[in-house]
Scaffold this motif. Structure first.
Motif, PDB file in Angstrom:
ATOM      1  N   ASP A 165       0.863  -1.182   0.000  1.00 57.34           N
ATOM      2  CA  ASP A 165       0.000   0.000   0.000  1.00 57.34           C
ATOM      3  C   ASP A 165       0.900   1.233   0.000  1.00 57.34           C
ATOM      4  OD1 ASP A 165      -1.853   1.962   0.261  1.00 57.34           O
ATOM      5  OD2 ASP A 165      -2.715   1.219   2.150  1.00 57.34           O
TER       6      ASP A 165
ATOM      7  N   SER B 247       0.138   4.194  -0.232  1.00 59.66           N
ATOM      8  CA  SER B 247      -0.410   5.343   0.493  1.00 59.66           C
ATOM      9  C   SER B 247       0.077   5.363   1.937  1.00 59.66           C
ATOM     10  CB  SER B 247      -1.944   5.285   0.462  1.00 59.66           C
ATOM     11  OG  SER B 247      -2.427   4.140   1.165  1.00 59.66           O
TER      12      SER B 247
ATOM     13  N   ASN C 292       3.497   8.966   6.423  1.00 62.95           N
ATOM     14  CA  ASN C 292       2.180   9.099   5.809  1.00 62.95           C
ATOM     15  C   ASN C 292       1.422   7.790   6.059  1.00 62.95           C
ATOM     16  OD1 ASN C 292      -0.018   9.862   4.264  1.00 62.95           O
ATOM     17  ND2 ASN C 292       0.963   9.330   2.304  1.00 62.95           N
TER      18      ASN C 292
END
Length: 860
Positions: free
Chosen positions: A564, A566, A603
């Motif tokens: 992932d 993100s 993040n």
């Protein structure tokens, strides 16, 4: 009377006949014996008269007795040609016969004078060819061992089968097995003609090795000062058998046994029994197919040092030399120690009188110990010193450095033109050259003294090896493909970067280091660049280093292994450092300082901080690093054999929380997102201090066998209880010790026998304290420039802890194992370890057991 006279005359005639016959037979027998041991040089003449010593012309040569060779081949062997002037007897004929024997093709050579035609003579050579070996068959042992023996004995098809070959082959096979403890080995060797070819034989060898003979006991008589058990311990190679002995066999090897007997006498000599001798030693066969060694000794009396007198010394006083010698009146006489204290023990760090003088310019001095008086049990020793004049160094040169520039070598040398000669300075220069890592460790200095002018020239001959390394690899790990490209130029030249002629393929030779490394997979990618200059400005040993790097890491779902992107952690960092070689306490010390900066961008990337999770935010790490080190190990960077390495380091940030008046506490009533935001605010500027201490010692038993002892510890602390520990800069213990791609300041500490980082409490983000103890025995297999190889055996113990309250330096995880290291200049250090962990991993009950570790690029 006449009959008696005739009878007497007949008796005398018979005696003369038998006497003549005896001498004829004796002479023929002696000639036969001589033919086996010497070159036969007299011609065998037919009833042809010739003038002895006259020079004839060789008309021709014929050869008889040939089976495989041609006449022309034999003529070539003799070196004789028609038309050659030759004498009978003479040197040319003798030389021709000698050449035939030296060809190792013939077992017998006779020469006949066939005919004389005026001034020309014709010779006939009657030769007996040696048979050639066709096949070799060995029975009594396995086929694989037989094949190895045939290869070792060089029994090749076509070899000439001589009596010497048969005897030496038989003796070789017997010794091969007696050296393994088969003392009753019998070898039967026969040759048989092979009808498939002309003059070839087959060799059949029967080896009956019998049972391996063990030493049942080793008995001594005549020993009073040393017990039987102590004497047996001095015998390093010859041991008696007993239950449980597995580290040394009890086989009997003659050469090693004789060496051990010398060792017994040396042991007595060290204890003052200089007259000790072995009266007899016997090997006795026992009924149970074992042997007993009986050794009879005469110890003699124990001697002690009486007066130690110094003669010829002007530079140093008697009192100073006595202190340096470290032998007092009344000490037990030890000839070995006396020799080492006077002439040295062969090691680079030897402290002896000869070195004392040679370190202070007395190149042409000599120091000898002489026993001048023996009275009762006391020995007076006279140290005779010839100081001569001090020698200065006239010229210093280097050779063998095709790539490395001369100034890189000269700046490391501790000997300069005009200096007084110093042995220690030469040894130190060898060490400094070896520490560069550009040359093979066998640096050989050639000292060329000029006695008349009291000067000397010194040339350092080096063997250059590759100064660059390349890392290009691909592999599969962590559910993804990992590709790595690394380039390290360890002898770079920045000043020639714009010089096209210097690219071979890159500008090299100034001792600088330039490294570029790229690594990528679907879960992370890293990029780094570094440069270092060891002699900033070129005049003083002060270094400059600089590095920049970038990394991006992505979270992976442990259930489906999907990445992932993100959820990421981005790291950008840079550092700059200065190092300086110190002159006090000595010039082995170095002070290094650096400033580093890192930016962490989270993040949705979860970090555990105590009981909370930090997942978003930008963190900054500005730190000052200072280390105080001393490194006297050498001479090689790859395989040190002496010296030590110590370091004390501190890495710290500014204590922001102690001066800015900010509230760093985290209220309990905050939501998860608010808590994460508060922690991110608290860690906007990381604060911590980190203390480390390490020590290594190298102890050599021989030039190839070295013991490395290592102790190290580290502690990560914080300034403010409300802020707590930093989530970065942690310790991860266990495994091969090779640092992975992480650039978050973590330190990877190897502890073989356990999985990588598994001895660290990972639930808290890593350890804040660690300690490690290590013993590693190293044996050098080869130190060639193309590849340095050494084997290791090790014992290790260590652990990591969450905080200081849990720290216990004796509560450690233990392991032991074996491994091998291979250093190739183009690829760096490669290795493999097989280690056994004796303790369980945290949270488990079963011990770790056997683990295999692969080492690539690890530091030495």
């Amino acid at each position: 009377m006449e009959k008696q006279a005739n009878k007497l005359q007949s008796s005398i005639s018979v005696v003369l006949v038998f006497t003549a016959l005896f001498f004829t037979l004796f002479a023929n027998s002696q000639n036969k014996i001589d033919s086996l041991t010497t070159i036969k040089t007299d011609t065998i003449l037919k009833n042809i008269s010739f003038e002895k010593g006259k020079e004839y012309i060789l008309g021709g040569i014929s050869v008889i007795g040939l089976k495989k060779f041609t006449e022309e081949t034999v003529r070539v062997f003799t070196g004789l040609k028609p038309g050659l002037k030759i004498k009978l007897p003479g040197d040319k004929l003798t030389s021709a016969i000698k050449k035939l024997y030296e060809s190792k093709q013939f077992s017998n050579v006779d020469v006949y004078l066939e005919k004389i035609d005026g001034e020309s003579i014709y010779l006939q050579f009657d030769v007996q060819e040696l048979p050639q070996l066709n096949t070799v068959k060995i029975s009594g042992i396995s086929k694989s061992k037989a094949k190895d023996l045939i290869k070792d004995a060089e029994l090749k098809t076509g070899a000439m089968v001589t009596d010497n070959l048969i005897v030496t082959t038989k003796n070789y096979f017997e010794k091969k097995y007696t050296d393994k403890g088969y003392l009753k080995t019998k070898v039967n060797l026969v040759t048989q003609k092979d009808s498939s070819d002309v003059n070839v034989v087959n060799m059949s060898i029967l080896i009956d090795k019998g049972n391996k003979i063990k030493i049942k006991d080793i008995n001594f008589t005549g020993n009073q000062s040393l017990s039987n058990s102590k004497l047996r311990k001095t015998m390093k190679n010859t041991k008696r058998k007993f239950f449980g002995r597995f580290w040394k066999s009890s086989k009997y090897i003659e050469d090693e046994y004789r060496e051990d007997l010398e060792g017994i006498l040396e042991t007595y000599s060290k204890l003052g029994y200089r007259d000790a001798r072995i009266l007899s030693d016997n090997l006795i066969w026992n009924n149970d197919n074992t042997i007993t060694l009986e050794i009879e000794l005469e110890e003699g009396r124990q001697y002690r040092f009486s007066e130690i007198l110094f003669v010829g010394n002007k530079e140093y006083t008697d009192e100073y030399l006595k202190q340096f010698l470290r032998i007092e009146k009344g000490d037990v006489y030890n000839g070995v120690v006396l020799k080492e204290r006077v002439s040295g023990d062969g090691s680079p760090t030897s402290q002896d009188l000869s070195t004392l003088y040679q370190d202070n310019g007395f190149l042409f001095s000599s120091v000898n110990a002489v026993e001048t008086k023996v009275k009762n049990d006391s020995i007076t020793v006279e140290i005779r010193i010839r100081e001569d004049e001090k020698a200065t160094i006239k010229k210093v040169t280097v050779s063998g450095n095709d790539k490395t520039n001369d100034h890189v070598l000269f700046r490391e040398l501790r000997v300069k033109p005009g200096d007084l000669f110093s042995r220690s300075a030469i040894i130190r220069s060898i060490r400094e050259i070896g520490q560069l890592g550009f040359f093979d460790q066998a640096v050989t200095p050639d000292v060329n003294p000029d006695y008349q002018n009291k000067t000397t020239d010194i040339n350092f001959n080096v063997v250059e090896k590759g100064g660059s390394q390349i890392e290009l690899q691909g592999g599969y790990g962590g559910g993804s493909f990992i590709g790595t490209l690394g380039l390290s130029f360890n002898n770079f030249s920045l000043r020639n970067i714009f010089n096209k002629e210097a690219y071979k393929p890159l500008p090299m030779g100034d001792g600088q280091t330039l490294s570029i490394r790229l690594q990528s997979s679907r879960t992370y990618n890293t990029y780094s660049f570094s440069f270092s200059e060891p002699w900033l400005g070129g005049k003083k040993p002060q270094s400059l280093s600089f590095s920049v790097y970038s990394s991006n890491q992505f979270q992976i779902n442990p259930q489906n292994f999907q990445v992932d992107k993100s959820q990421s952690l981005g790291i950008i960092g840079a550092s700059i450092g200065l190092g300086k070689r110190l002159k006090w306490p000595d010039d082995f010390f170095q002070l290094s300082q650096s400033i580093s900066y890192q930016s962490f961008k989270l993040n949705n990337y979860g970090f555990r901080v105590g009981s909370n999770i930090l997942s978003n935010g930008t963190l900054n790490n500005l730190a000052y690093n200072i280390s105080f080190t001393r490194n006297s190990s050498g001479p090689s960077l790859i395989f040190p054999t002496y010296g030590s390495e110590f370091s004390i380091g501190l890495k710290a940030t500014f204590p922001y929380s102690l001066v800015n008046g900010k509230d760093y506490s985290v209220p309990e009533d905050l939501t998860l997102a608010e808590t994460s935001a508060k922690i991110a605010e608290n860690y906007k500027w990381l604060e911590y201090y980190k203390i480390s201490a390490k020590g290594k010692w190298y102890t050599s038993f021989t030039d190839k066998l070295v013991l490395m002892t290592n102790i190290e510890t580290g502690f990560l602390g914080f300034y403010n209880e409300d802020v707590g520990q930093t989530p970065f800069e942690r310790y991860f213990v266990g495994g091969d010790g090779v640092a992975a791609f992480q650039l978050d300041g973590r330190e990877t500490i190897g502890l073989r026998g356990y999985e990588n980082s598994r001895l660290t409490p990972l639930e808290n983000g890593g350890g804040t304290i660690y300690n490690k103890y290590q013993l590693e025995l190293r044996y050098s297999i080869t130190d060639s420039p193309s590849a340095s190889i050494y084997a290791v055996g090790f014992l290790e113990a260590g652990n990591s802890y969450d905080d200081f309250n849990l720290f216990n330096p004796f509560e450690v995880k233990r392991s032991a194992g074996l491994g091998i290291r291979v250093f190739m200049p183009a690829f760096g250090l490669l290795g493999i370890d097989f280690a056994h962990g004796f303790d369980p991993l945290p949270g488990q009950v079963e011990k770790s057991g056997w683990q295999t570790h692969f080492i690539i690029g690890r530091q030495f």
